[in-house]
Design an enzyme around this catalytic site. Structure first.
Site, PDB file in Angstrom:
ATOM      1  N   SER A 141       0.850  -1.215   0.142  1.00 18.46           N
ATOM      2  CA  SER A 141       0.165  -0.213   0.097  1.00 18.46           C
ATOM      3  C   SER A 141       0.879   1.321  -0.080  1.00 18.46           C
ATOM      4  O   SER A 141       1.954   1.141   0.423  1.00 18.46           O
ATOM      5  CB  SER A 141      -0.821  -0.066   1.312  1.00 18.46           C
ATOM      6  OG  SER A 141      -1.577   1.017   1.325  1.00 18.46           O
ATOM      7  N   TYR A 154      -1.647  -0.490  10.196  1.00 16.90           N
ATOM      8  CA  TYR A 154      -1.930  -0.908   8.927  1.00 16.90           C
ATOM      9  C   TYR A 154      -0.578  -0.791   7.936  1.00 16.90           C
ATOM     10  O   TYR A 154      -0.008  -1.609   7.226  1.00 16.90           O
ATOM     11  CB  TYR A 154      -2.956  -0.163   8.301  1.00 16.90           C
ATOM     12  CG  TYR A 154      -3.168  -0.775   6.722  1.00 16.90           C
ATOM     13  CD1 TYR A 154      -3.856  -1.869   6.234  1.00 16.90           C
ATOM     14  CD2 TYR A 154      -3.195   0.154   5.930  1.00 16.90           C
ATOM     15  CE1 TYR A 154      -4.079  -2.257   4.812  1.00 16.90           C
ATOM     16  CE2 TYR A 154      -3.405  -0.093   4.424  1.00 16.90           C
ATOM     17  CZ  TYR A 154      -3.704  -1.207   4.142  1.00 16.90           C
ATOM     18  OH  TYR A 154      -4.104  -1.451   2.773  1.00 16.90           O
TER      19      TYR A 154
HETATM   20  P1  NDP Z   1     -11.494  -6.128  -0.177  1.00 16.94           P
HETATM   21  O1  NDP Z   1     -12.287  -5.662   1.057  1.00 16.94           O
HETATM   22  O2  NDP Z   1     -12.698  -5.992  -1.386  1.00 16.94           O
HETATM   23  O3  NDP Z   1     -10.918  -7.320  -0.295  1.00 16.94           O
HETATM   24  C1  NDP Z   1     -10.253  -7.953   0.707  1.00 16.94           C
HETATM   25  C2  NDP Z   1     -10.070  -9.442   0.295  1.00 16.94           C
HETATM   26  O4  NDP Z   1      -9.315  -9.880   1.538  1.00 16.94           O
HETATM   27  C3  NDP Z   1     -11.207 -10.200   0.428  1.00 16.94           C
HETATM   28  O5  NDP Z   1     -11.479 -10.800  -0.807  1.00 16.94           O
HETATM   29  C4  NDP Z   1     -11.463 -10.808   1.791  1.00 16.94           C
HETATM   30  O6  NDP Z   1     -12.083 -12.199   1.536  1.00 16.94           O
HETATM   31  C5  NDP Z   1      -9.893 -11.178   1.957  1.00 16.94           C
HETATM   32  N1  NDP Z   1      -9.731 -11.398   3.095  1.00 16.94           N
HETATM   33  C6  NDP Z   1      -9.769 -10.744   4.248  1.00 16.94           C
HETATM   34  N2  NDP Z   1      -9.608 -11.282   5.352  1.00 16.94           N
HETATM   35  C7  NDP Z   1      -9.015 -12.386   5.182  1.00 16.94           C
HETATM   36  C8  NDP Z   1      -8.434 -13.853   5.567  1.00 16.94           C
HETATM   37  N3  NDP Z   1      -8.495 -13.894   6.860  1.00 16.94           N
HETATM   38  N4  NDP Z   1      -8.311 -14.892   4.984  1.00 16.94           N
HETATM   39  C9  NDP Z   1      -8.588 -14.927   3.454  1.00 16.94           C
HETATM   40  N5  NDP Z   1      -9.079 -13.809   2.813  1.00 16.94           N
HETATM   41  C10 NDP Z   1      -9.387 -12.672   3.424  1.00 16.94           C
HETATM   42  O7  NDP Z   1     -10.224  -4.875  -0.324  1.00 16.94           O
HETATM   43  P2  NDP Z   1      -9.346  -4.437  -1.457  1.00 16.94           P
HETATM   44  O8  NDP Z   1      -9.486  -5.063  -2.725  1.00 16.94           O
HETATM   45  O9  NDP Z   1      -9.222  -3.279  -1.570  1.00 16.94           O
HETATM   46  O10 NDP Z   1      -7.798  -5.137  -0.877  1.00 16.94           O
HETATM   47  C11 NDP Z   1      -6.971  -5.948  -1.297  1.00 16.94           C
HETATM   48  C12 NDP Z   1      -5.739  -5.856  -0.981  1.00 16.94           C
HETATM   49  O11 NDP Z   1      -5.434  -4.387  -1.382  1.00 16.94           O
HETATM   50  C13 NDP Z   1      -5.697  -5.844   0.697  1.00 16.94           C
HETATM   51  O12 NDP Z   1      -4.239  -6.225   0.900  1.00 16.94           O
HETATM   52  C14 NDP Z   1      -5.511  -4.167   0.967  1.00 16.94           C
HETATM   53  O13 NDP Z   1      -4.678  -3.858   2.221  1.00 16.94           O
HETATM   54  C15 NDP Z   1      -4.789  -3.708  -0.241  1.00 16.94           C
HETATM   55  N6  NDP Z   1      -4.907  -2.264  -0.552  1.00 16.94           N
HETATM   56  C16 NDP Z   1      -6.244  -1.807  -0.840  1.00 16.94           C
HETATM   57  C17 NDP Z   1      -6.221  -0.179  -1.174  1.00 16.94           C
HETATM   58  C18 NDP Z   1      -7.493   0.150  -1.260  1.00 16.94           C
HETATM   59  O14 NDP Z   1      -7.703   1.572  -1.523  1.00 16.94           O
HETATM   60  N7  NDP Z   1      -8.692  -0.522  -1.460  1.00 16.94           N
HETATM   61  C19 NDP Z   1      -5.104   0.560  -1.055  1.00 16.94           C
HETATM   62  C20 NDP Z   1      -3.975  -0.266  -0.708  1.00 16.94           C
HETATM   63  C21 NDP Z   1      -3.854  -1.291  -0.714  1.00 16.94           C
HETATM   64  P3  NDP Z   1     -13.135 -12.870   2.492  1.00 16.94           P
HETATM   65  O15 NDP Z   1     -13.819 -11.703   3.258  1.00 16.94           O
HETATM   66  O16 NDP Z   1     -13.921 -13.653   1.698  1.00 16.94           O
HETATM   67  O17 NDP Z   1     -12.246 -13.904   3.104  1.00 16.94           O
END
Ligand code: NDP
Length: 246
Positions: A141, A154
């Site tokens: 990030s 974070y």
């Molecule tokens: P979302 O919340 O849409 O996606 C997060 C994903 O992580 C979901 O598919 C969720 O699936 C999964 N997840 C969460 N906890 C677990 C777990 N314990 N085991 C397996 N899967 C898990 O957010 P984003 O798409 O934005 O996030 C994706 C990545 O991008 C993250 O690492 C986030 O930190 C990073 N990011 C996002 C930014 C943004 O502005 N959106 C900016 C910078 C980085 P499920 O709940 O089904 O398990």
């Protein structure tokens, strides 16, 4: 081999950046292996990808469980014969100041964002070594690059992963492993929905994300760019943010 035919496993593939990456890579000819906890979403995505002519399989993965990452890798090898790329994308954030002492939230972020990546490395590295090649992509990030209040832990977890990958890169100069850290800025996803309990703060954060955030497919394209390189080229760090982000 560039992107078509590469077997790519993606954690956190049930929404946001992970789902967009699965769709995009599959559309470019990569068989994709999807992991997350919400299996209903994963099954819908598999059906969608297959209907569009791609190849996909899903398995339930909680990245805090080392065995689930082993199962993700095994699924790739059993279904598609190998694993070329692991995209460590699953992640969570919690919005709070350090003084709020959200000990539970801190632990959750460390467990998912840091240990989740370590569990993926533990599962994938032996397979990469046996094959003689492999690529580890992590979604970190811009929070780790420009520190802002309420995101301290974070940002720390994302920088821990960045550090981990750089060390791994230096330890892997035999040409077997490629490592890439993708640093997105604001992306329009569900991330904020789980980030804070206070409805007013959540709504404000959602609004900011909606106003400024870019489409997750932009990050998917950046991941595809890194994956698509020839075997002797490694994209190490890639930052992708909204043009208007400060
Ligand atoms: P979302 O919340 O849409 O996606 C997060 C994903 O992580 C979901 O598919 C969720 O699936 C999964 N997840 C969460 N906890 C677990 C777990 N314990 N085991 C397996 N899967 C898990 O957010 P984003 O798409 O934005 O996030 C994706 C990545 O991008 C993250 O690492 C986030 O930190 C990073 N990011 C996002 C930014 C943004 O502005 N959106 C900016 C910078 C980085 P499920 O709940 O089904 O398990």
């Amino acid at each position: 081999m560039t992107i078509a035919g590469k077997v790519v496993a993606i954690t956190g593939a049930s929404s946001g950046i992970g789902a967009a990456t699965a769709r995009h890579l599959a559309s470019l000819g990569a068989p994709v292996v999807l992991g997350a906890r919400r299996t209903d979403r994963l099954e819908s995505l598999v059906a969608e990808i297959e209907a569009d002519g791609g190849q996909a399989v899903a398995t339930r993965v909680d990245v805090t469980e080392p065995g689930d990452l082993q199962a993700l890798v095994t699924t790739a090898v059993e279904r598609f014969g190998r694993l070329d790329v692991l995209v460590g994308n699953a992640g969570i954030t919690k919005i709070s100041t350090v003084a709020d002492l959200d000990v539970e939230g801190w632990s959750a972020m460390v467990d998912v964002n840091v240990k989740g990546i370590l569990h993926g490395i533990a599962a994938a590295l032996p397979v990469f070594r046996e094959q003689g090649s492999g690529h580890l992509v992590t979604v970190v990030s811009t929070s780790g690059l420009k520190i802002v209040p309420t995101q301290a832990v974070y940002a720390g977890t994302k920088n821990a992963v960045r550090t981990l990958l750089e060390a791994l890169r230096q330890e892997s100069t035999d040409g077997v492993l490629r490592t890439t850290s993708i640093s997105p800025g604001y992306v329009r996803t569900e991330l904020i929905d789980h980030a804070v309990d206070d409805p007013a703060v959540r709504e404000q954060a959602r609004q900011n994300m909606a106003d400024l955030g870019i489409d997750p497919v932009a990050v998917a394209r950046a991941i595809a760019f890194a994956v698509d390189q020839p075997a002797d080229v490694e994209i190490g760090d890639l930052t992708i943010r909204p043009t208007r982000q400060g």
